[in-house]
Structures are given as structure tokens and as C-alpha cells.
Design a protein around this motif. Structure first.
Motif, PDB file in Angstrom:
ATOM      1  N   UNK A  54       5.985  26.973  12.128  1.00  0.00           N
ATOM      2  CA  UNK A  54       6.986  26.240  12.672  1.00  0.00           C
ATOM      3  C   UNK A  54       8.350  26.900  11.917  1.00  0.00           C
ATOM      4  N   UNK A  55       9.296  26.173  11.787  1.00  0.00           N
ATOM      5  CA  UNK A  55      10.362  26.664  11.383  1.00  0.00           C
ATOM      6  C   UNK A  55      11.440  27.662  12.136  1.00  0.00           C
ATOM      7  N   UNK A  56      10.925  27.777  13.264  1.00  0.00           N
ATOM      8  CA  UNK A  56      11.636  28.570  14.182  1.00  0.00           C
ATOM      9  C   UNK A  56      12.878  28.062  15.133  1.00  0.00           C
ATOM     10  N   UNK A  57      12.893  26.505  15.048  1.00  0.00           N
ATOM     11  CA  UNK A  57      13.767  25.871  16.049  1.00  0.00           C
ATOM     12  C   UNK A  57      15.180  25.777  15.700  1.00  0.00           C
ATOM     13  N   UNK A  58      15.641  25.667  14.466  1.00  0.00           N
ATOM     14  CA  UNK A  58      16.940  25.699  14.113  1.00  0.00           C
ATOM     15  C   UNK A  58      17.597  27.043  14.297  1.00  0.00           C
ATOM     16  N   UNK A  59      16.808  28.013  13.775  1.00  0.00           N
ATOM     17  CA  UNK A  59      17.439  29.400  14.118  1.00  0.00           C
ATOM     18  C   UNK A  59      17.514  29.950  15.378  1.00  0.00           C
ATOM     19  N   UNK A  60      16.569  29.276  16.318  1.00  0.00           N
ATOM     20  CA  UNK A  60      16.819  29.605  17.832  1.00  0.00           C
ATOM     21  C   UNK A  60      18.209  28.981  18.281  1.00  0.00           C
ATOM     22  N   UNK A  61      18.289  27.613  17.988  1.00  0.00           N
ATOM     23  CA  UNK A  61      19.684  26.752  18.401  1.00  0.00           C
ATOM     24  C   UNK A  61      20.918  27.822  17.965  1.00  0.00           C
ATOM     25  N   UNK A  62      20.899  28.116  16.532  1.00  0.00           N
ATOM     26  CA  UNK A  62      21.798  28.878  16.231  1.00  0.00           C
ATOM     27  C   UNK A  62      22.395  30.261  16.574  1.00  0.00           C
ATOM     28  N   UNK A  63      21.022  31.004  17.073  1.00  0.00           N
ATOM     29  CA  UNK A  63      21.504  32.350  17.633  1.00  0.00           C
ATOM     30  C   UNK A  63      21.840  32.302  19.303  1.00  0.00           C
TER      31      UNK A  63
END
Length: 146
Positions: free
Chosen positions: A113-122
Motif C-alpha cells: 500500500x501507500x500509493x493512494x495519496x501520491x496518486x491523488x496528488x499526481x
């Protein structure tokens, strides 16, 4: 130049009545996003950009999943399409700000995990986190629509 079109905020599939629960699953949120973007495309007589819609759906999924996993559950959801973007707002019960989690722990082991927030920001052209008066937070992300 973009022609501005604003829809009424949409929540779960079908009209949400006072006292009814907000969408509690990412699938319900995605359905609301598809409806809002489709309505804008019909109203402005413009084709819907499939890649931009996919980006908006992914951001909506990540925001709602994060609210469920880390924020104590979804307390409100709004989608609005105006100007050149889709504005997604997801509220939850937690006052804690989203963080980027390193992909590995101190011993070098990979974390899931840990990919959700970077995806949102990108994928978003604007992301804002607001404290709510009664506690919790609202995260608003704007995903561009060409």
C-alpha cells in the motif's frame, strides 16, 4: 477556452435526501462521478475525454478508500463539474492529515500500500485539506478535464 458549466453537487446514486447516508463505497462514488461528467458533456455538447474521466474515477476511488481505511469512514461526498475540472470532496472523521508513507520500513522491507495519496496528488491540479468545524477533515481534489 472552456465554457463553464456547473452541476448541482451529487452524492450517491439517485438523489440523496436529508438524513440519508452518504455513499459509503468507492463504487457509489465512481457512479456519481460518471453521472456528473456525463451530464456536463451532454449540457456543453462536448465529447467526454475517456482518460480524464479515468483519472477522476481513480482519484475518487483513492479518496474514498483512504477515508474508509484511515479516516474513520466517509461522512460526506460531493462532486461538482465546472470550468475545466471535476471537483471531488470527501469528508471523514479523522483530524489527521494524509501522509506519504515510505515504500520500505527501516530494515528495508517493502510495505504494502501507500500509493493512494501520491496518486491523488499526481492526478489532481489542486488538492486542499480543510478541518471541519465538528471534527474531521474534508479533502478536495480538482482533476482536470480537457
Amino acid at each position: 477556452m472552456y465554457e463553464e458549466h456547473t452541476t448541482e453537487p451529487l452524492e450517491a446514486p439517485g438523489a440523496r435526501r436529508a438524513g440519508s447516508p452518504c455513499p459509503c463505497r468507492p463504487a457509489e462514488v465512481r457512479e456519481a462521478v460518471v453521472r456528473a461528467v456525463s451530464e456536463r458533456c451532454r449540457a456543453t455538447h462536448t465529447p467526454c475525454d475517456a482518460e480524464a474521466l479515468e483519472d477522476a474515477l481513480l482519484v475518487a476511488s483513492e479518496l474514498t478508500t483512504n477515508a474508509m481505511l484511515h479516516g474513520g469512514g466517509i461522512t460526506d461526498f460531493q462532486v461538482d463539474v465546472s470550468g475545466p475540472g471535476v471537483r471531488l470532496s470527501v469528508s471523514d472523521r479523522s483530524d489527521e492529515l494524509p501522509v506519504v508513507v515510505p515504500p520500505a520500513d527501516r530494515q528495508g522491507r517493502r510495505r504494502p500500500g501507500g500509493h493512494g495519496w501520491p496518486i491523488v496528488c499526481r492526478l489532481s491540479c489542486d488538492v486542499r485539506v480543510s478541518d471541519l468545524p465538528a471534527g474531521g477533515k474534508c479533502i478536495t481534489a480538482v482533476v482536470p478535464l480537457p
